[in-house]
Write an enzyme that holds these catalytic residues in place. Sequence first.
Site, PDB file in Angstrom:
ATOM      1  N   ARG A 172       0.861  -1.150  -0.033  1.00  0.00           N
ATOM      2  CA  ARG A 172       0.035   0.141  -0.028  1.00  0.00           C
ATOM      3  C   ARG A 172       0.935   1.362  -0.029  1.00  0.00           C
ATOM      4  O   ARG A 172       0.612   2.298  -0.726  1.00  0.00           O
ATOM      5  CB  ARG A 172      -0.806   0.219   1.238  1.00  0.00           C
ATOM      6  CG  ARG A 172      -2.475   0.634   0.929  1.00  0.00           C
ATOM      7  CD  ARG A 172      -2.941   0.425   2.009  1.00  0.00           C
ATOM      8  NE  ARG A 172      -3.319  -1.142   2.395  1.00  0.00           N
ATOM      9  CZ  ARG A 172      -4.553  -1.342   3.072  1.00  0.00           C
ATOM     10  NH1 ARG A 172      -5.187  -0.326   3.909  1.00  0.00           N
ATOM     11  NH2 ARG A 172      -4.701  -2.694   3.274  1.00  0.00           N
ATOM     12  N   THR A 173       1.761   1.269   0.814  1.00  0.00           N
ATOM     13  CA  THR A 173       2.803   2.471   0.662  1.00  0.00           C
ATOM     14  C   THR A 173       3.534   2.756  -0.368  1.00  0.00           C
ATOM     15  O   THR A 173       3.479   3.639  -1.001  1.00  0.00           O
ATOM     16  CB  THR A 173       3.842   2.376   2.260  1.00  0.00           C
ATOM     17  OG1 THR A 173       2.698   2.034   3.004  1.00  0.00           O
ATOM     18  CG2 THR A 173       4.528   3.502   2.299  1.00  0.00           C
ATOM     19  N   LYS A 183      23.945 -10.457  -1.156  1.00  0.00           N
ATOM     20  CA  LYS A 183      25.385 -10.742  -1.457  1.00  0.00           C
ATOM     21  C   LYS A 183      26.301 -10.120  -0.580  1.00  0.00           C
ATOM     22  O   LYS A 183      27.530 -10.164  -0.734  1.00  0.00           O
ATOM     23  CB  LYS A 183      25.679 -10.223  -2.759  1.00  0.00           C
ATOM     24  CG  LYS A 183      24.733 -11.083  -3.991  1.00  0.00           C
ATOM     25  CD  LYS A 183      25.187 -10.389  -5.455  1.00  0.00           C
ATOM     26  CE  LYS A 183      24.106 -10.663  -6.410  1.00  0.00           C
ATOM     27  NZ  LYS A 183      24.183  -9.573  -7.289  1.00  0.00           N
ATOM     28  N   ARG A 225      11.963   1.921   2.561  1.00  0.00           N
ATOM     29  CA  ARG A 225      11.228   1.111   3.457  1.00  0.00           C
ATOM     30  C   ARG A 225      12.326  -0.127   3.837  1.00  0.00           C
ATOM     31  O   ARG A 225      12.967  -0.481   2.969  1.00  0.00           O
ATOM     32  CB  ARG A 225      10.097   0.465   2.736  1.00  0.00           C
ATOM     33  CG  ARG A 225       9.343  -0.535   3.897  1.00  0.00           C
ATOM     34  CD  ARG A 225       8.314   0.217   4.628  1.00  0.00           C
ATOM     35  NE  ARG A 225       7.674  -0.856   5.326  1.00  0.00           N
ATOM     36  CZ  ARG A 225       6.092  -0.484   5.865  1.00  0.00           C
ATOM     37  NH1 ARG A 225       5.856   0.680   5.774  1.00  0.00           N
ATOM     38  NH2 ARG A 225       5.261  -1.283   6.468  1.00  0.00           N
ATOM     39  N   HIS A 275       7.367   6.565  10.644  1.00  0.00           N
ATOM     40  CA  HIS A 275       6.629   6.524   9.278  1.00  0.00           C
ATOM     41  C   HIS A 275       6.178   7.970   8.977  1.00  0.00           C
ATOM     42  O   HIS A 275       4.884   8.246   9.280  1.00  0.00           O
ATOM     43  CB  HIS A 275       5.503   5.473   9.602  1.00  0.00           C
ATOM     44  CG  HIS A 275       5.129   5.037   8.320  1.00  0.00           C
ATOM     45  ND1 HIS A 275       5.216   5.472   7.006  1.00  0.00           N
ATOM     46  CD2 HIS A 275       3.878   4.149   7.928  1.00  0.00           C
ATOM     47  CE1 HIS A 275       4.713   4.822   5.990  1.00  0.00           C
ATOM     48  NE2 HIS A 275       3.853   4.206   6.542  1.00  0.00           N
TER      49      HIS A 275
END
Lengths: 307, 149
Positions: A53-54, A82, A103, A131
């Site tokens: 959603r974000t 890696k 994120r 947030h």
Amino acid sequence: MSLKDKDIISILDFTKEEILYILEISGKMEKEDRHGILSGKILANLFFEPSTRTRLSFEAAMKRLGGEVIGFDDLGTTSTVKGESLRDSVKIIEGYCDIIVLRHFLEGASRLTADSVNIPVINAGDGASQHPTQTFVDLYTIQKSKGEIENLSIGFLGDLKYGRTAHSLAYALAHFNADMYFISPPSLRMPKDYLEELELKKVSFQEVNSISEVSDKLDILYCTRIQKERFAEPVEYEKVRGLYKLSKSVMDELNVKDGLKILHPLPRVDEMDESLDSTEYAVYFQQAHSGVPVREALLASVLGVIQ
Amino acid sequence: MKKLEVSAIEEGTVIDQIANKSTFKVANILNIQKIEQVVLIGFNLSSKKLGKKGIIKIGGKLLTQEEVNKISLIAPDATVNIIKGSEVVKKFTVDIPDSIEEFMKCFNPNCVSNHQKILSRFHVINKNPIRIRCHYCERHMCVDDIELV
Ligand SMILES: [Zn+2]
């Protein structure tokens, strides 16, 4: 005012004037078609932890303004597996884009990214901490539904221990002379860090166990998800579930102030019954829809096309 | 000159008014086991201000700014006396810096500074009592959470 090149990492980095400025631009974005103002600009959506959603709301905001989006939302496809450092990854990606939305599962990852690159960085949630774009959405919804943000009584309901959106919103509202009521079971209280920070800012707040103790005072009720698993004993959950599960009939029984509005960052599980959706209290779907104009405002401001 | 409870040194530094429980932490910070001159450690000494206190006297050593900063975090009441020819020639209190880099560890296990090869960074948001905010994860630490590295 110009927010050109400003990173959006934590609500603590914003002055009251900057917050109000962002809300003003968000209002303009919602009313007017600004397609094309970001044409030629590229946003890199770096999702080291999935959040559909974000991610989609940033993508929608960028595309509505005419910009392009690149990125990933799956850790498995990135070089971090890696062993590449986050700093190296973002320094390389910096060369491909004009702005980074990050994120990450580690707390503070977006601050590290912002310190490492010379283009603006927006925190789309890191670990359990901040947030900030959700907080701007919340503030925008409060301002829109109440006409102002100043001098309101705000109740925060539910899981205040882990609910990061409640934490950042409380910080932001500290600028606006809010009276805050933290309504939660004792085991899910607001963490002491946040209470201390509010004390330093001389904010008036009170911690209570049930909404009925303060419902007649509230202009806004900010609801957060409360999960059964958060309780050490299932019996404890059973004891409090009625107090934290909102429905039309619960609201009818409470003595509430006229014009009370209920916000929720969504998704909900069972803390808000659907019977509430058609009441005049509910503004949480409007809140969800505000995500796009608010993110448009943030992107356009930090990219310097609006000043 | 005021008579000291622990016997005097001729040249060097005396760190006085150390919170009793922090005495050995301060000794560790100063790496005393590597010092070749006289080191005297007093512990459980009486103090009007602190109740019980510690004192550390180190022959021939002047503290670096980083050492003073570290001491300020775990023993904010400490005073530093510079001794020359058995006299106190300079006396100052330790001062908590506004920001801290490198020598502290964030106590949040999920903090990016504990997972990537970067220097830790903190901001002091309150000096008395001490409250330190991690630059990265923004978690708060008080004196008991502080872990020096
Ligand atoms: Zn940290």
